[in-house]
Design a protein around this motif. Structure first.
Motif, PDB file in Angstrom:
ATOM      1  N   PHE A 172       0.831  -1.198   0.000  1.00 20.40           N
ATOM      2  CA  PHE A 172       0.000   0.000   0.000  1.00 20.40           C
ATOM      3  C   PHE A 172       0.870   1.255   0.000  1.00 20.40           C
ATOM      4  CE2 PHE A 172      -2.327   3.459   1.984  1.00 20.40           C
ATOM      5  CZ  PHE A 172      -3.410   3.542   1.116  1.00 20.40           C
ATOM      6  N   LEU A 173       1.949   1.242   0.761  1.00 19.08           N
ATOM      7  CA  LEU A 173       2.852   2.392   0.822  1.00 19.08           C
ATOM      8  C   LEU A 173       3.439   2.701  -0.559  1.00 19.08           C
ATOM      9  CD1 LEU A 173       4.149   4.467   2.738  1.00 19.08           C
ATOM     10  CD2 LEU A 173       6.002   2.831   3.093  1.00 19.08           C
ATOM     11  N   GLY A 201       2.087   2.012  -3.459  1.00 20.11           N
ATOM     12  CA  GLY A 201       1.012   2.574  -4.267  1.00 20.11           C
ATOM     13  C   GLY A 201       0.667   3.999  -3.877  1.00 20.11           C
ATOM     14  N   TRP A 202       0.730   4.292  -2.596  1.00 24.05           N
ATOM     15  CA  TRP A 202       0.444   5.642  -2.110  1.00 24.05           C
ATOM     16  C   TRP A 202       1.523   6.614  -2.594  1.00 24.05           C
ATOM     17  CZ3 TRP A 202       2.806   8.496   2.083  1.00 24.05           C
ATOM     18  CH2 TRP A 202       2.110   9.654   2.421  1.00 24.05           C
ATOM     19  N   ILE A 203       2.780   6.184  -2.488  1.00 22.85           N
ATOM     20  CA  ILE A 203       3.886   7.029  -2.960  1.00 22.85           C
ATOM     21  C   ILE A 203       3.751   7.273  -4.469  1.00 22.85           C
ATOM     22  CG2 ILE A 203       6.395   7.068  -3.367  1.00 22.85           C
ATOM     23  CD1 ILE A 203       6.656   5.599  -0.611  1.00 22.85           C
ATOM     24  N   GLY A 256       1.097   7.634  -6.011  1.00 23.88           N
ATOM     25  CA  GLY A 256      -0.082   8.449  -6.272  1.00 23.88           C
ATOM     26  C   GLY A 256      -1.320   7.667  -6.657  1.00 23.88           C
ATOM     27  N   ARG A 257      -1.330   6.374  -6.343  1.00 22.01           N
ATOM     28  CA  ARG A 257      -2.472   5.508  -6.689  1.00 22.01           C
ATOM     29  C   ARG A 257      -2.953   4.733  -5.455  1.00 22.01           C
ATOM     30  NH1 ARG A 257      -4.754   6.545 -11.663  1.00 22.01           N
ATOM     31  NH2 ARG A 257      -3.116   7.212 -13.081  1.00 22.01           N
ATOM     32  N   PRO A 258      -3.291   5.412  -4.353  1.00 23.04           N
ATOM     33  CA  PRO A 258      -3.688   4.674  -3.141  1.00 23.04           C
ATOM     34  C   PRO A 258      -4.993   3.893  -3.296  1.00 23.04           C
ATOM     35  CG  PRO A 258      -4.032   7.027  -2.833  1.00 23.04           C
ATOM     36  CD  PRO A 258      -3.297   6.852  -4.136  1.00 23.04           C
ATOM     37  N   LEU A 259      -6.001   4.483  -3.927  1.00 19.27           N
ATOM     38  CA  LEU A 259      -7.284   3.795  -4.094  1.00 19.27           C
ATOM     39  C   LEU A 259      -7.127   2.583  -5.003  1.00 19.27           C
ATOM     40  CD1 LEU A 259     -10.353   3.667  -3.652  1.00 19.27           C
ATOM     41  CD2 LEU A 259     -10.596   5.145  -5.650  1.00 19.27           C
ATOM     42  N   THR A 318      -4.410   0.943  -5.628  1.00 17.75           N
ATOM     43  CA  THR A 318      -3.572  -0.054  -4.956  1.00 17.75           C
ATOM     44  C   THR A 318      -4.376  -0.829  -3.916  1.00 17.75           C
ATOM     45  OG1 THR A 318      -1.588   1.261  -5.335  1.00 17.75           O
ATOM     46  CG2 THR A 318      -1.477  -0.389  -3.579  1.00 17.75           C
ATOM     47  N   ALA A 319      -5.210  -0.128  -3.150  1.00 20.21           N
ATOM     48  CA  ALA A 319      -6.038  -0.815  -2.151  1.00 20.21           C
ATOM     49  C   ALA A 319      -6.971  -1.813  -2.837  1.00 20.21           C
ATOM     50  CB  ALA A 319      -6.833   0.205  -1.338  1.00 20.21           C
ATOM     51  N   GLU A 366       3.033  -5.362  -8.596  1.00 21.20           N
ATOM     52  CA  GLU A 366       2.486  -4.030  -8.313  1.00 21.20           C
ATOM     53  C   GLU A 366       3.165  -2.962  -9.159  1.00 21.20           C
ATOM     54  OE1 GLU A 366       1.502  -1.016  -4.619  1.00 21.20           O
ATOM     55  OE2 GLU A 366       3.064  -2.524  -4.349  1.00 21.20           O
TER      56      GLU A 366
END
Length: 194
Positions: A46-47, A49-51, A53-56, A58-59, A91
């Motif tokens: 998740f980290l 993906g968040w870095i 810029g794709r947190p949603l 990635t979740a 990922e």
């Protein structure tokens, strides 16, 4: 390191009398080891993906991939590190795909091929889970029910015209199908990972 932490946790729980008798210490250590690994690897994925810029996205990737892996099986690495590195590679390919031009037709094609493959191969049991062979008909039914839910989700987001989610579902299905194909290819002798 995770196993040492699991042993430490089990030791504390043993001293407090919190563990059920009749269950081996090794079973508890294994369970905590897997739980710690799952938490840390999920957080790490998740980290990333968040870095990126794709947190949603990635979740959703993590949730759907874990669901497919849990319900139908797939590739199992020889160690936690290899498992994590394999998931990070998948990922990263997923995240890089967002740099390419979006194509609804490509997403639908990828989804159809991936779903068909997983429908034909709804269950791939790891040798350590051979005790589940008796429950194979129920597990196959459950795996296919999950695929039907994923098809419905994909159709809903196609109708709503949400490209990022359509692409996420499509690529998650592809990664899940690839994971499921590895033990099949290994079993047939087409691929050797040893």
């Amino acid at each position: 390191m995770m196993q040492r932490l699991a042993i430490w946790i089990v030791g504390i729980l043993e001293k407090k009398g919190a563990l059920r008798s009749g269950v081996s210490r090794e079973t508890y250590i294994y369970g905590f080891d897997i739980a710690i690994y799952t938490f840390l690897s999920t957080f790490g994925l998740f980290l990333i993906g968040w870095i990126a810029g794709r947190p949603l996205e990635t979740a959703l990737l993590i949730f759907l991939y874990y669901t497919n892996q849990s319900s139908g099986g797939g590739f199992h690495a020889s160690s936690h590190l290899m498992c994590f590195l394999t998931m990070v590679l998948g990922e990263l390919l997923f995240l890089i795909s967002f740099l390419l031009p979006y194509s609804l037709l490509a997403c639908i094609g990828i989804s159809v091929i991936s779903l068909l493959f997983m429908w034909i191969h709804p269950l791939v049991l790891h040798p350590n889970k051979s005790y589940l062979k008796k429950k194979a008909p129920q597990l196959i039914k459950h795996s296919r029910q999950i695929l039907l839910v994923e098809i419905a989700l994909l159709i809903i987001f196609i109708l709503l015209n949400v490209p990022a989610i359509i692409q996420t579902i499509s690529l998650t299905l592809l990664l899940s199908a690839i994971s499921r194909s590895v033990p099949i290819l290994k079993h047939t002798g087409i691929v050797d990972f040893s």
